[in-house]
Design a protein around this motif. Structure first.
Motif, PDB file in Angstrom:
ATOM      1  N   ALA A 179       0.858  -1.188   0.000  1.00 32.00           N
ATOM      2  CA  ALA A 179       0.000   0.000   0.000  1.00 32.00           C
ATOM      3  C   ALA A 179       0.889   1.229   0.000  1.00 32.00           C
ATOM      4  O   ALA A 179       2.065   1.158   0.360  1.00 32.00           O
ATOM      5  N   ARG A 180       0.321   2.358  -0.419  1.00 37.06           N
ATOM      6  CA  ARG A 180       1.060   3.622  -0.375  1.00 37.06           C
ATOM      7  C   ARG A 180       0.063   4.765  -0.270  1.00 37.06           C
ATOM      8  O   ARG A 180      -1.126   4.612  -0.560  1.00 37.06           O
ATOM      9  N   TRP A 181       0.565   5.917   0.144  1.00 36.30           N
ATOM     10  CA  TRP A 181      -0.226   7.141   0.158  1.00 36.30           C
ATOM     11  C   TRP A 181       0.134   7.915  -1.086  1.00 36.30           C
ATOM     12  O   TRP A 181       1.315   8.030  -1.434  1.00 36.30           O
ATOM     13  N   GLN A 182      -0.872   8.442  -1.771  1.00 38.83           N
ATOM     14  CA  GLN A 182      -0.618   9.191  -2.995  1.00 38.83           C
ATOM     15  C   GLN A 182      -1.584  10.359  -3.105  1.00 38.83           C
ATOM     16  O   GLN A 182      -2.596  10.415  -2.420  1.00 38.83           O
ATOM     17  N   ASP A 183      -1.243  11.290  -3.988  1.00 39.32           N
ATOM     18  CA  ASP A 183      -2.058  12.468  -4.249  1.00 39.32           C
ATOM     19  C   ASP A 183      -3.422  12.035  -4.776  1.00 39.32           C
ATOM     20  O   ASP A 183      -3.527  11.102  -5.570  1.00 39.32           O
ATOM     21  N   MET A 184      -4.481  12.720  -4.330  1.00 37.64           N
ATOM     22  CA  MET A 184      -5.847  12.393  -4.761  1.00 37.64           C
ATOM     23  C   MET A 184      -6.029  12.589  -6.262  1.00 37.64           C
ATOM     24  O   MET A 184      -6.913  11.980  -6.862  1.00 37.64           O
ATOM     25  N   ARG A 185      -5.225  13.456  -6.872  1.00 35.11           N
ATOM     26  CA  ARG A 185      -5.383  13.739  -8.296  1.00 35.11           C
ATOM     27  C   ARG A 185      -4.799  12.644  -9.181  1.00 35.11           C
ATOM     28  O   ARG A 185      -5.076  12.595 -10.371  1.00 35.11           O
ATOM     29  N   GLU A 186      -3.973  11.758  -8.603  1.00 32.33           N
ATOM     30  CA  GLU A 186      -3.370  10.679  -9.379  1.00 32.33           C
ATOM     31  C   GLU A 186      -4.350   9.519  -9.495  1.00 32.33           C
ATOM     32  O   GLU A 186      -5.104   9.236  -8.558  1.00 32.33           O
TER      33      GLU A 186
END
Length: 140
Positions: A94-101
């Motif tokens: 899992a990872r945290w990423q920008d909502m726009r991606e």
């Protein structure tokens, strides 16, 4: 060369090897006071009121404990205002990423199945299945 006179030994005062801590220069957040002293428990009285509890933040706190503290402080999750999100990746990562991606494909098997279904005839699909089963047989 490095700011100290030649012949002087390196010591703790040498700017090349030490970084002084300046508490006024640290990054601040408007809600940081909510996390200064997280109590290890918040017991409820029979009346339903949370009993006063002192505490010390003892990191790493569990994610569940921090979430409970945030909820008790009155935060409400509003996904429309979120700037990042947690995305489950293939094979349990899992990872945290920008909502726009865009969210990546979660299962690579699904991607292969979709591509094969569009590209192969039924006979070719049967042949592919036989080959995959043959590849798996030595592993079992």
């Amino acid at each position: 060369m490095n700011g100290r006179p030649p012949g002087r030994p390196i010591d703790d005062e040498d700017p090349t090897y030490s970084v002084r801590y300046d508490p006024t220069a640290r990054k601040r957040h408007p809600n940081e006071a909510l996390f200064l002293d997280i109590p290890t428990s918040m017991p409820r009285l029979p009346s339903g009121i949370y009993a006063a509890a002192g505490g010390v933040i003892m990191l790493p706190q569990s994610a569940a404990r921090l979430a409970e503290h945030v909820e008790l402080c009155g935060f409400v999750l509003d996904e429309s205002k979120a700037k990042i999100r947690r995305v489950d990746l293939p094979r349990g990562a899992a990872r945290w990423q920008d909502m726009r991606e865009p969210v990546p494909d979660v299962d690579p098997v699904d991607a292969v199945h979709t591509a094969a279904a569009h590209a192969l005839t039924p006979a070719e699909t049967a042949t592919l299945i036989e080959r995959l089963q043959a590849d798996i047989a030595p592993l079992t």
